[in-house]
Design an enzyme around this catalytic site. Structure first.
Site, PDB file in Angstrom:
ATOM      1  N   HIS A 128       0.534  -0.941   0.371  1.00 12.65           N
ATOM      2  CA  HIS A 128      -0.201  -0.015   0.214  1.00 12.65           C
ATOM      3  C   HIS A 128       1.045   1.354   0.134  1.00 12.65           C
ATOM      4  CE1 HIS A 128      -3.311  -2.328   0.938  1.00 12.65           C
ATOM      5  NE2 HIS A 128      -3.015  -3.351   2.129  1.00 12.65           N
ATOM      6  N   HIS A 133       3.332  -7.449   1.716  1.00 18.89           N
ATOM      7  CA  HIS A 133       2.569  -8.461   2.684  1.00 18.89           C
ATOM      8  C   HIS A 133       1.850  -9.583   2.008  1.00 18.89           C
ATOM      9  CE1 HIS A 133       0.199  -4.666   2.439  1.00 18.89           C
ATOM     10  NE2 HIS A 133      -0.906  -5.477   2.583  1.00 18.89           N
ATOM     11  N   ARG A 140      -1.648  -4.436  -6.263  1.00 22.72           N
ATOM     12  CA  ARG A 140      -1.172  -5.542  -6.227  1.00 22.72           C
ATOM     13  C   ARG A 140       0.006  -6.155  -6.617  1.00 22.72           C
ATOM     14  NH1 ARG A 140      -6.281  -7.220  -8.852  1.00 22.72           N
ATOM     15  NH2 ARG A 140      -7.199  -6.967  -6.620  1.00 22.72           N
ATOM     16  N   GLU A 149      -2.217  -0.597   8.340  1.00 20.60           N
ATOM     17  CA  GLU A 149      -2.970  -1.177   8.639  1.00 20.60           C
ATOM     18  C   GLU A 149      -2.751  -2.286  10.031  1.00 20.60           C
ATOM     19  OE1 GLU A 149      -4.553  -3.039   5.564  1.00 20.60           O
ATOM     20  OE2 GLU A 149      -2.878  -4.901   5.165  1.00 20.60           O
TER      21      GLU A 149
END
Length: 327
Positions: A105, A180, A200, A122
């Site tokens: 991200h 991740h 992605r 996150e």
């Protein structure tokens, strides 16, 4: 003082190619006849996925309407000053019956430039696993751009990634920029910035029902990746009965874990933030001056900032919750 109360919302279910049915079997959520429920968005201010209240006199109103009406009483004055009518966190459960794609991200700066959006830092709390389930967070060695591209282009990217075997209770903090992936067999609670921007990197050459591979964001991801290496990516912590233990603290959110079998008096007088409870184990009751609200395993509740003191009463032998707010 507003007459706000602990607010529950209808989960928003998302079908995913890698999803399963543990939202139903473990978290007691009814997602109807959806074949592969991959995500339950518990609390969301993301456009097109705005959470709607399910309890009390505000039932039927959505989160955006609540913020417009109650402002700082709902989210806290300093939070409202910073984010206005945008709710700053997205709260989810994720059920991976297959491996999720390897992702990264962008941070706030890159997201603002490219998407006029927030970045996405996150964290994950592992709520359920199957034997051998893995979580990828970061690299397993020192990597630079050239080395990364060499492995990526030769189809060996996974050889560079650090994997942990997932156990219930494991916590992973994933700052923006960290590569991740959630592995097959993991059920996780995810707390993140309000952002739906994901790059992605690799999707195991999977094809959808129409024979198409999902889009990859190879070049976009390259600029977003933080290549730094750490010897440990899993958060080290120990729960302490009947006490809030901080597991993650960052500029975007703070998360504590509270495991309790006795009544808990919570004083949020100095916090100036909303509080979110995600129930990992057991059932409990939130008692306020106005009344009480029972919360069950798998449920998420928003405590408005105006509720400065509440009491938590266990209704099971032991209760485990995540407590989330913004400092």
């Amino acid at each position: 003082m507003s007459n706000l109360y602990p607010i529950k919302f209808n989960p928003i279910f998302h079908e995913k190619i890698w999803g399963g049915n543990r939202m139903k079997t473990i978290l007691n959520k009814d997602f109807g006849d959806m074949p592969n429920c991959g995500e339950s968005w518990e609390l969301s201010g993301v456009d097109g996925n705005i959470s709607v209240v399910s309890n009390g006199f505000l039932a039927g109103n959505d989160l955006n309407e609540l913020i417009e009406i109650y402002m700082g009483d709902l989210v806290g004055d300093k939070v409202y000053e910073k984010f206005g009518n945008e709710f700053p966190l997205l709260i989810k459960f994720i059920d991976a019956q297959d491996d999720l794609s390897i992702q990264v991200h962008p941070d706030d700066k890159l997201s603002k430039e490219r998407h006029n959006a927030f970045g996405k830092t996150e964290m994950w709390y592992v709520a359920g696993t199957e034997k051998g389930a893995l979580i990828n967070s970061g690299f397993n060695q020192v990597v630079d751009r050239e080395k990364y591209l060499e492995y990526f282009n030769s189809g060996k990217l996974t050889d560079l990634l650090h994997y942990d075997e997932a156990q219930v209770g494991d916590v992973f903090f994933i700052p923006a920029g960290r590569v991740h992936a959630i592995g097959k067999g993991c059920l996780v609670a995810e707390i993140q910035q309000t952002s739906d921007v994901t790059y992605r990197i690799f999707d195991y050459n999977r094809k959808d029902d129409n024979g198409n591979e999902r889009e990859l964001h190879t070049d976009l991801a390259l600029d977003a990746i933080d290549f730094s290496y750490s010897s440990q990516y899993k958060t080290d912590y120990k729960t302490e009965k009947n006490k809030a233990v901080e597991i993650v603290s960052c500029p975007y959110f703070t998360t504590n874990i509270i495991e309790f079998d006795k009544e808990q008096d919570k004083d949020y007088n100095q916090l100036d933030s909303f509080v979110i409870y995600m129930t990992m184990e057991g059932d409990f009751e939130i008692v306020t001056e106005e009344g009480s609200e029972t919360v069950s395993m798998g449920e998420t509740v928003l405590l408005p900032a105006s509720l400065e003191s509440v009491q938590l009463k266990p209704k099971s032998e032991s209760v485990k919750i995540l407590e989330v707010y913004i400092k």
